[in-house]
Structure formats: C-alpha cells, structure tokens
Design a protein around this motif. Structure first.
Motif, PDB file in Angstrom:
ATOM      1  N   LEU A 115       0.831  -1.204   0.000  1.00  0.00           N
ATOM      2  CA  LEU A 115       0.000   0.000   0.000  1.00  0.00           C
ATOM      3  C   LEU A 115       0.867   1.256   0.000  1.00  0.00           C
ATOM      4  O   LEU A 115       0.579   2.237  -0.708  1.00  0.00           O
ATOM      5  CB  LEU A 115      -0.922  -0.003   1.234  1.00  0.00           C
ATOM      6  N   GLY A 116       1.940   1.200   0.797  1.00  0.00           N
ATOM      7  CA  GLY A 116       2.860   2.344   0.849  1.00  0.00           C
ATOM      8  C   GLY A 116       3.527   2.573  -0.493  1.00  0.00           C
ATOM      9  O   GLY A 116       3.672   3.719  -0.958  1.00  0.00           O
ATOM     10  N   GLN A 176       1.165   4.116  -2.818  1.00  0.00           N
ATOM     11  CA  GLN A 176       1.029   5.540  -2.492  1.00  0.00           C
ATOM     12  C   GLN A 176       2.202   6.327  -3.093  1.00  0.00           C
ATOM     13  O   GLN A 176       2.028   7.397  -3.684  1.00  0.00           O
ATOM     14  CB  GLN A 176       1.021   5.689  -0.957  1.00  0.00           C
ATOM     15  N   ASN A 181      -5.269   8.572  -3.755  1.00  0.00           N
ATOM     16  CA  ASN A 181      -4.959   7.144  -3.881  1.00  0.00           C
ATOM     17  C   ASN A 181      -6.266   6.354  -4.005  1.00  0.00           C
ATOM     18  O   ASN A 181      -7.359   6.941  -4.068  1.00  0.00           O
ATOM     19  CB  ASN A 181      -4.107   6.657  -2.696  1.00  0.00           C
ATOM     20  N   ALA A 221      -7.905   4.762  -1.946  1.00  0.00           N
ATOM     21  CA  ALA A 221      -8.864   4.951  -0.846  1.00  0.00           C
ATOM     22  C   ALA A 221      -9.470   6.344  -0.865  1.00  0.00           C
ATOM     23  O   ALA A 221     -10.256   6.694   0.017  1.00  0.00           O
ATOM     24  CB  ALA A 221      -8.173   4.706   0.490  1.00  0.00           C
ATOM     25  N   GLU A 238      -7.704   9.142  -0.612  1.00  0.00           N
ATOM     26  CA  GLU A 238      -6.906  10.044   0.216  1.00  0.00           C
ATOM     27  C   GLU A 238      -5.978  10.861  -0.695  1.00  0.00           C
ATOM     28  O   GLU A 238      -5.389  10.320  -1.629  1.00  0.00           O
ATOM     29  CB  GLU A 238      -6.082   9.214   1.194  1.00  0.00           C
ATOM     30  N   GLY A 266      -0.095  15.343   3.383  1.00  0.00           N
ATOM     31  CA  GLY A 266       0.452  15.155   4.722  1.00  0.00           C
ATOM     32  C   GLY A 266      -0.549  14.385   5.563  1.00  0.00           C
ATOM     33  O   GLY A 266      -1.071  13.358   5.125  1.00  0.00           O
ATOM     34  N   ALA A 267      -0.833  14.860   6.768  1.00  0.00           N
ATOM     35  CA  ALA A 267      -1.791  14.161   7.630  1.00  0.00           C
ATOM     36  C   ALA A 267      -3.222  14.585   7.354  1.00  0.00           C
ATOM     37  O   ALA A 267      -4.146  14.041   7.936  1.00  0.00           O
ATOM     38  CB  ALA A 267      -1.453  14.423   9.097  1.00  0.00           C
ATOM     39  N   GLN A 268      -3.407  15.586   6.485  1.00  0.00           N
ATOM     40  CA  GLN A 268      -4.768  16.080   6.202  1.00  0.00           C
ATOM     41  C   GLN A 268      -5.299  15.421   4.931  1.00  0.00           C
ATOM     42  O   GLN A 268      -5.725  16.096   3.991  1.00  0.00           O
ATOM     43  CB  GLN A 268      -4.752  17.614   6.036  1.00  0.00           C
ATOM     44  N   GLY A 269      -5.248  14.108   4.914  1.00  0.00           N
ATOM     45  CA  GLY A 269      -5.511  13.374   3.675  1.00  0.00           C
ATOM     46  C   GLY A 269      -6.913  13.472   3.143  1.00  0.00           C
ATOM     47  O   GLY A 269      -7.166  13.057   2.013  1.00  0.00           O
ATOM     48  N   LEU A 270      -7.841  13.984   3.946  1.00  0.00           N
ATOM     49  CA  LEU A 270      -9.219  14.048   3.470  1.00  0.00           C
ATOM     50  C   LEU A 270      -9.540  15.385   2.811  1.00  0.00           C
ATOM     51  O   LEU A 270     -10.643  15.595   2.322  1.00  0.00           O
ATOM     52  CB  LEU A 270     -10.182  13.795   4.644  1.00  0.00           C
TER      53      LEU A 270
END
Lengths: 455, 294
Positions: B68-69, B72, B129, B131, B133, B138-142
């Motif tokens: 998965l990584g 990405q 990706n 999913a 995202e 960064g961490a704000q994938g949504l």
C-alpha cells in the motif's frame, strides 16, 4: 482287625485328600481367565505314624499371595489412575482450545496485521473495518476458549461426582468382604477384596493395610479412615457455591470433612488436579491475557485519535479485573458502529496521520502480558504450549505408571497366575494319587474280606 | 520367574497392540506429512513453530502495508512526474513568449495553453490514492492539499511505515516539498500561476523572470521525485527481504512440524516387521498352548 480298619480310615482320608487336590486343580483351571483370581494350592499334611498307621490330611485350600506385592500394586494403581485421568483430560482440553477454529495466537497476529495495513492507509474504511473485525474475532475467540475451558472443568466435575459415588460403593463392598472373610476363610473372598482394593486405589489413591485380625483398613492420605473393619465411611461430592464446582467430603455418620485438596493418586485426584489445577490455570491465564490485551490496547487507543480527531475512547470495552475477562472481552460497540473512532492518528494530528496505528502496533513487541514478562502473542502461544507440555508430561507419566503396573502384574502373575499346563500336571498327579488310594482301599477291603471269610 | 501360558498370550497380545499403535501413528504421519500437530506431540517444537507462524502472519500484514505504501509512493511519483512535465512544457512556452517578436495576441494564446497546464499540474498535485486520500496532503488526507491558486494548505507531516522487523521508513511525501518551505525552494504551482498572469498581462519582464522560477521549480520537483524514488527503493528492498524472511520461516516451520518422509517410511517398515513378528509369535503361542496339544 482293628489295624485293618485303621488302614481303611487312612485310605479314605488319602482318597479325600487326592480328591481335594483334583478339585483345587480343576478350580484353578476353571478360573484361568478370572480377573483377580489367585491360584490355590492344597496343603497336604502327613498324619503321625505312631503307633502304626499314619496317613494324610488336606487342609483348607490356600492361595498364592504376597501382601507386599499387593500393596505395591495398589500404589501403582493409584499413580496410574491419577496420570491416566489427567492425560486424556488435558489432551481433550488442548484440542478444545487449539483444535477448533483459528487459534488465539493466530487471531492476535491477525489483529497486528490488520493494524499494520491500516497504518499504511489510515483513512481507508475497508482497512479500518478489517482491523476492527480482527479485534472482534480475537475477542470472540477468547470468549469461545473461556467457554471451552469451563465446559472441560464441568466435565471433570461430573467425573468427580461419579468417581466419589463409585468409591463409596467399593468402600462398602470392602467392609462387607471384611466381614465375610472373618466368617468364611474362602480364598476367593480375599481375591475379591484384593481386586476391590486395587480398584479403590485406582479411583481415589490412599493406602490399604491388612490388620492382624485379617481385615483390610483403608486410609486416605490425610489420615481419614474410609474403611475400618466392617464399617465403611463414604465420599460425597458436594456442590461448593464458592467455586461452582463440587468438593469431595469424607462422610462418616455425622462427621463430614473436606478432603478435596488432600487426595493424592487415583483418578479422583487426577480429575481434581485437572479441574482445579491445569484447567483452572488455563482459565486464569486466558483471563489475564484478555485483561492485559484490553488494558494495554485501550491505554494506547485512548491516547490517540480517530478520524474525527477525538481521543480518549477505548477499543475494547474496559474491564475492571482479570477474573472473567476472557468471557467479558468485547470490542467497544460504539467503535463497531462507527469505525472512524478507531484511533489511528496521534491526538491533534490530521486523519491521515498513522502514529496512533503505529503506537497500537508497537504493543506487538512490548512485554505487556503476564505481568510484563511476555508479549501478547507469546502469552497466547504459551497458554496452549503449557497445556500441551502438561499433557505430554501426563502421557509420559501414564506410560511410566503403566510400565510399573505391568511389571507388578507380571510379578503377581508369576506368583498367583494360573498355568493350565501346571494345573493339568497337578490334575494327573492327584488323579494318580486317587487311583493309588482306590487300589489301596480295594486291597485292604480284600484283606478284610479274606479275614472275615476265615472267621 | 514363573511364566504362565496365560501371561505369555497376554504379553504377546500387548506387543501386537503396541505395534499397531505405533503403526497407526506413523501411518498418520507419513500420509499427512505432519509430525507435530498439537502442542502435546512435541511442546518445544510446537511453540517454536507457532512463534514462527506468528512472525509469518505479521510479515504478510507488513507486506500488504509495504504494498500500500509503495502504491502511495507510485501515485506520488506519477503526480510529480506530471508536474515536472508540465513545468518543462511551461518553461518552453515562457521562453517562446519572451521572444520580442511575439505580440500580445500571441501571448494571450499561450496564456490559455499555460492555464491548461496549470490545471493539469493542480489536478496532479491533488491526486488521490485508491482509498480517496490526497497523496500530497500530509496528515490532512481528506482535504485537497492545494487550493485553486496552487497554494499548499496541507501539512508537512509524513507517514512512516514498518519496513522490516524493527525498521521503519517514510511512505509519503507532503506537498510542502513543492513550496518555498524547502530550503531555496519556490512555490511551484503559484510560479506557474504567475506565468499565466504575466502572459495575460503581456508582461515580458515577468515572463522572463518566470523562466528562472520555473527552472528552480523543475529542479525542486526533480529533487522531490528523487526522494520518492529513494523511498520506493527502500520499500522494494524491504519487501524483497520480507519475502526472503517468509521463505525462511516457512522452511523453519516445516522442519519443526513436518515429518522426514524417509525416516518415517523406514520407521514404518520396521514397525510393520515388528507387528508381523508379533503376530507370528502370537499364532505360534496359540497353537503351542492350545488345549488340544496338551
């Protein structure tokens, strides 16, 4: 004339003695396959020959026996009974815990694997669902195993009840045989008593001793007397509300004493050791594992945040204590209803952060189980491994006890077993003796006839 | 020692029973290929095998995570590749537009072309990706990491993944790599936007300035692509090592739990002979000790 009449008496006694020999040999042959039968012998005693006529007299038949050997056989039966009860119970429990469905350690590994996948893509709802399903699967597996252990303990409890009833019946039989033996010296009664004593030893252990008055006394390891002469106490399996299982009590009239923990040897002690020892330990270990899993996972989970950024929520429903944890463990229903609550992100970070998942994953390698001595996976493996080790040892102990028991059986057979060739020889021997005595009587009878004819 | 006929027969029957038990166990092992099925069969081997099985299961989970990584990173690399291509194309247009022979109308046409390129670059920078995202968020994938002007609104955090037992590596690159937050860097998408503006304004000096900026942006994207490539290489190596580890674990589990077929077959042959011998002895004893022969 009087001497000839004495010779007739000698012949009659000799013929009777030979007939007794034939009867004993025949009886031995007839009982060649009778369990517990000891071959008997006829003891012929020569009569004093003074002043002129001697003769023979047969004493009551006696059996070939060795009291020490019988005692050792009872001890061996106790050891065999104990190991023989534990081994199958442990193997059964092992199969119940590890044989049916996915193992606990595999479910633990599946949870870690699920969290690892989520860590790669924390916002993926499918991966989150799968990780939560893995946690639920683990909790369900633990509850199933807890039920399986409880069922195994209940089965052992039922066997304990049966064994105590059986032991009481045998104790009563021993007391009855003690009485009969004092009245009637038939060796068969002693055989029956030996057999019953061996069965009792195999059931409850303890020790039997034949007192000088010829009566067998049965004493339990803690000194409690089960059989004394013609009196027998009894063993009763009484429900214990504190444990939910039966305790074993020695009941004698109004006296009632708990002997559950003092029994050593015999199937009863084996079942008690299994129920209150191995199976109880397995249940406690499983509870501890469930509790350790819940507390360690929840601590990390609560420190991190779900997709909604909220932290402080548990993954498993919190448990107050280890006792009963394996039955009570469950994934928090709110988490199942809303997978976004799975805390995969660090508190304050965005939903794409995976540090919460990584923190949960880090538990995999931490010694958080068994008082901080094992990882959760190792504890799950050790739970079954310990049972397997105990089953293996019990099986080895059964094999060892069987060898000893067989050896003692060989010794007993060497002394007391019936050999048909030997009995056939004895039969022929006594038959020849009887023929000789018949001929002797015929000769004396002829002599008497001649004498009477000449008078 | 006195041995009775009854004892001889019982002992003989016992030997037959023991031989049959051995044969049943060995037959089971030979036919199934498994010698350690339960912990009680061999507690030490069973525990070791289970530990290795747990490692293998965890490794498979790690393999999925690495996959998965890598996906990405591949998505990130694709997006950066597109942006790099756009920048190259935009630079060529800027050079063309900086030509003194071009008039305002020519530059207006080029403006439309570069605006289109900007849209492509922006869409790539906001790639998602499988999913859903945003890969550069960064961490704000949504939330889309770049706004309509190409300004980065995500955060700079990266996502680390386990690359092996006790090792981790970054599996994401934040869109901040395309901003001036990088030492000596420029805001890549706004630079493209400025070219669009300069073309629309027929502002030749600004167009000329944009060429240098696009050069720097292209270099910056290339560096980011290089970094992503390095990350992908780390995961490729990690996955290769993981596969090797799993093969090793499978072999180890097999050696602990599976039967050596040659040894087992030899044992089975020996026990079979022992059983046949016991049966022969038993038959002989039965004949010898039968009442008819006494």
């Amino acid at each position: 004339m009087s001497d000839l009449l004495s010779l007739l008496g000698l012949g009659a006694a000799g013929l009777s003695a030979q007939h007794t020999g034939v009867a004993v040999a025949s009886n031995n042959a007839a009982n060649v396959n009778t369990l517990g039968y000891s071959r008997q012998r006829v003891d012929l005693r020569a009569e004093l020959a003074a002043p002129l006529v001697g003769g023979v007299r047969s004493l009551a038949p006696d059996r070939y026996q060795d009291l020490m050997l019988a005692s050792r056989e009872r001890d061996a039966a106790g050891s065999l009974g104990s190991a023989g009860a534990q081994a199958p119970a442990l193997l059964d429990l092992e199969a119940r815990i590890d044989g049916a469905g996915e193992s606990i350690d595999a479910r633990v590994a599946a949870l870690w694997a699920g969290l690892e996948r989520v860590s790669a893509m924390p916002t993926d709802s499918l991966l989150r669902d799968a990780a939560i399903a893995a946690a639920k699967n683990l909790a369900d597996g633990m509850a199933e195993r807890a039920a399986a252990i409880a069922a195994a303990r209940a089965d052992a409890d039922a066997r304990i009840r049966d064994h105590t009833a059986q032991a009481s019946a045998i104790a009563q039989e021993l007391a009855t045989l003690n009485t009969q033996i004092t009245i009637d010296g038939d060796p068969v009664l002693r055989d029956r008593r030996d057999l019953a004593a061996k069965q009792l030893a195999e059931l409850i252990g303890g020790s039997g001793r034949v007192d000088p008055d010829g009566r067998l006394r049965w004493v339990l390891p803690d000194g409690g007397v089960l059989v004394d002469g013609n009196h027998a106490a009894s063993l009763e399996a009484t429900p214990d509300p504190a444990t939910g299982f039966r305790r074993v009590e020695l009941v004698d009239g109004r006296s009632r004493r708990d002997v559950t923990t003092s029994l050593v040897g015999g199937r009863l002690a084996g079942e008690i050791t299994f129920r209150d020892g191995d199976a109880a330990t397995a249940a406690a270990d499983l509870d501890q594992l469930a509790f350790d899993l819940t507390t360690s996972v929840n601590a990390v989970h609560q420190a991190n945040a779900g997709l909604d950024g909220v932290s402080g929520r548990p993954l498993f429903t919190p448990l107050a204590a280890a006792a009963g944890a394996a039955t009570a463990i469950a994934v928090d229903p709110a988490l199942i209803a809303d997978p976004d609550r799975l805390a995969t992100a660090a508190a304050g970070a965005g939903p794409g952060d995976n540090r919460g998942a990584l923190a949960l994953l880090a538990l995999r390698d931490q010694r958080v189980a068994s008082g901080g001595t094992q990882t959760l996976s190792d504890a799950a493996i050790d739970l079954v491994g310990s049972l397997g080790r105990r089953a293996h040892d019990a099986q080895a102990e059964t094999d060892r006890a069987t060898i000893i028991s067989d050896h003692l059986g060989d010794l007993r057979d060497a002394l007391s077993g019936v050999d048909l060739d030997e009995e056939m020889s004895n039969l022929v021997k006594f038959q020849h003796g009887a023929e000789a005595m018949t001929r002797f009587l015929s000769t004396v009878d002829g002599m008497l006839g001649d004498l009477l004819n000449r008078l | 020692m006195r041995i009775t006929a009854h004892h001889l027969l019982e002992r003989s029957a016992g030997h037959i029973g023991a031989a049959q038990t051995d044969i049943a166990k060995l037959s089971d092992q030979v036919s199934s290929g498994i010698k350690v099925r339960h912990a009680s069969d061999d507690p030490v081997a069973w525990i070791q095998a289970r530990r290795e099985q747990v490692r293998a299961a965890i490794s498979q989970g790690r393999g999925d995570a690495i996959g998965l990584g890598s996906d990405q990173l591949a998505e990130t690399e694709r997006a950066l590749g597109t942006i790099g291509g756009v920048l190259s194309e935009a630079r060529q247009i800027a050079v063309q537009a900086a030509n003194a022979n071009y008039v305002a109308g020519d530059r207006a046409k080029l403006e439309l072309q570069v605006a289109g390129l900007f849209s492509v670059a922006l869409a790539s920078a906001n790639s998602r990706n499988a999913a859903g995202e945003y890969v550069l968020a960064g961490a704000q994938g949504l939330v889309a990491p770049f706004d309509a002007a190409g300004v980065f609104v995500g955060d700079a955090s990266r996502r680390d993944l386990e690359a092996g037992e006790g090792a981790s590596a970054s599996a994401t690159l934040s869109g901040s790599a395309l901003t001036s937050a990088v030492a000596g860097g420029v805001d890549v998408l706004p630079a493209l936007g400025r070219l669009v503006t300069a073309l629309g304004a027929n502002d030749v000096p600004s167009i000329q300035a944009a060429i240098d900026e696009l050069d720097a942006a292209h270099e910056q994207v290339s560096q980011a692509r290089g970094e992503v490539g390095s990350m992908m290489a780390v995961f490729q190596d990690a996955d290769a090592f993981r596969v090797e580890l799993e093969h090793s674990l499978v072999g180890r589990i097999a050696s602990l739990t599976e039967v050596d077929i040659i040894d087992a077959a030899t044992d089975l042959a020996q026990r079979t002979q022992a059983l046949e011998a016991s049966q022969a002895v038993n038959g002989r004893l039965a004949t010898l000790l039968s009442p008819g022969r006494r």
